[in-house]
Design a protein around this motif. Sequence first.
Motif, short mmCIF file in Angstrom:
data_model
loop_
_atom_site.label_atom_id
_atom_site.label_comp_id
_atom_site.label_asym_id
_atom_site.label_seq_id
_atom_site.Cartn_x
_atom_site.Cartn_y
_atom_site.Cartn_z
N GLU A 16 0.86 -1.17 -0.04
CA GLU A 16 -0.22 -0.07 -0.13
C GLU A 16 0.98 1.27 -0.06
OE1 GLU A 16 -2.44 -0.56 3.44
OE2 GLU A 16 -3.71 -1.86 2.59
N ASN A 17 1.93 1.43 0.79
CA ASN A 17 2.82 2.50 0.75
C ASN A 17 3.64 2.50 -0.46
OD1 ASN A 17 2.40 2.94 3.35
ND2 ASN A 17 4.06 1.89 4.37
N ILE A 18 3.83 1.57 -1.22
CA ILE A 18 4.41 1.42 -2.75
C ILE A 18 3.60 2.17 -3.65
CG2 ILE A 18 5.39 0.22 -4.56
CD1 ILE A 18 6.53 -1.62 -2.50
N ASN A 19 2.32 1.66 -3.30
CA ASN A 19 1.20 2.25 -4.53
C ASN A 19 0.93 3.88 -4.37
OD1 ASN A 19 0.54 -0.06 -6.08
ND2 ASN A 19 -0.99 -0.96 -4.41
N ARG A 20 1.00 4.20 -3.19
CA ARG A 20 0.67 5.53 -2.61
C ARG A 20 1.86 6.51 -3.34
NH1 ARG A 20 0.38 5.60 2.67
NH2 ARG A 20 2.49 5.85 2.92
N ASP A 21 2.97 5.95 -3.03
CA ASP A 21 4.44 6.50 -3.66
C ASP A 21 4.30 6.44 -5.14
OD1 ASP A 21 4.92 7.12 -0.89
OD2 ASP A 21 6.28 5.36 -0.81
N PHE A 22 4.24 5.45 -5.70
CA PHE A 22 4.01 5.37 -7.16
C PHE A 22 2.85 6.43 -7.83
CE2 PHE A 22 6.25 1.21 -7.55
CZ PHE A 22 7.39 1.78 -7.92
N ASN A 23 1.65 6.21 -6.94
CA ASN A 23 0.57 7.26 -7.48
C ASN A 23 0.88 8.90 -7.46
OD1 ASN A 23 -1.20 5.33 -8.32
ND2 ASN A 23 -1.98 5.24 -6.01
N ARG A 24 1.61 9.22 -6.64
CA ARG A 24 2.50 10.46 -6.62
C ARG A 24 3.46 10.74 -7.66
NH1 ARG A 24 4.15 11.68 -0.52
NH2 ARG A 24 4.20 9.40 -0.38
N LEU A 25 4.23 9.91 -7.95
CA LEU A 25 5.35 9.92 -9.02
C LEU A 25 5.07 9.88 -10.37
CD1 LEU A 25 8.18 8.28 -6.79
CD2 LEU A 25 7.87 10.68 -7.16
N LEU A 26 4.13 8.87 -10.60
CA LEU A 26 3.85 8.72 -12.17
C LEU A 26 3.02 9.53 -12.71
CD1 LEU A 26 3.31 4.53 -11.56
CD2 LEU A 26 5.16 5.65 -12.65
N PRO A 27 3.13 9.60 -14.16
CA PRO A 27 2.19 10.37 -14.98
C PRO A 27 0.63 9.90 -14.71
CG PRO A 27 3.89 9.59 -16.26
CD PRO A 27 4.11 9.13 -14.74
N GLU A 28 -0.35 10.74 -14.85
CA GLU A 28 -1.84 10.21 -14.87
C GLU A 28 -1.99 8.84 -15.82
OE1 GLU A 28 -5.45 10.93 -13.49
OE2 GLU A 28 -3.74 12.12 -13.10
N THR A 29 -1.46 8.56 -16.97
CA THR A 29 -1.44 7.65 -18.00
C THR A 29 -1.15 6.14 -17.35
OG1 THR A 29 0.32 8.05 -19.14
CG2 THR A 29 -1.76 8.90 -20.09
#
Length: 76
Positions: free
Chosen positions: A29-42
């Motif tokens: 869950e922490n990894i997903n939250r971090d990736f959602n902040r870093l990755l572009p919308e697509t």
Amino acid sequence: MSRTKKVTGGRQAPKRAASPPSVFKEAWENINRDFNRLLPETLRKRDKKKFVLWLFILEILVLGTVGKVIYDWLAG
């Protein structure tokens, strides 16, 4: 004859209301939250497991290459 202990109070072991979350589940869950902040919308809507696997492989290759270059430089 064997004697059995008789329980007189009718007490049962207390049950947990909710089991604590798994360490791996919390880490994911922490990894997903971090990736959602870093990755572009697509890239946010895609399967993150595949992305994490490729990122891990790329990281191992880069670190191995850099480590080999540093080792060759220090040893030679």
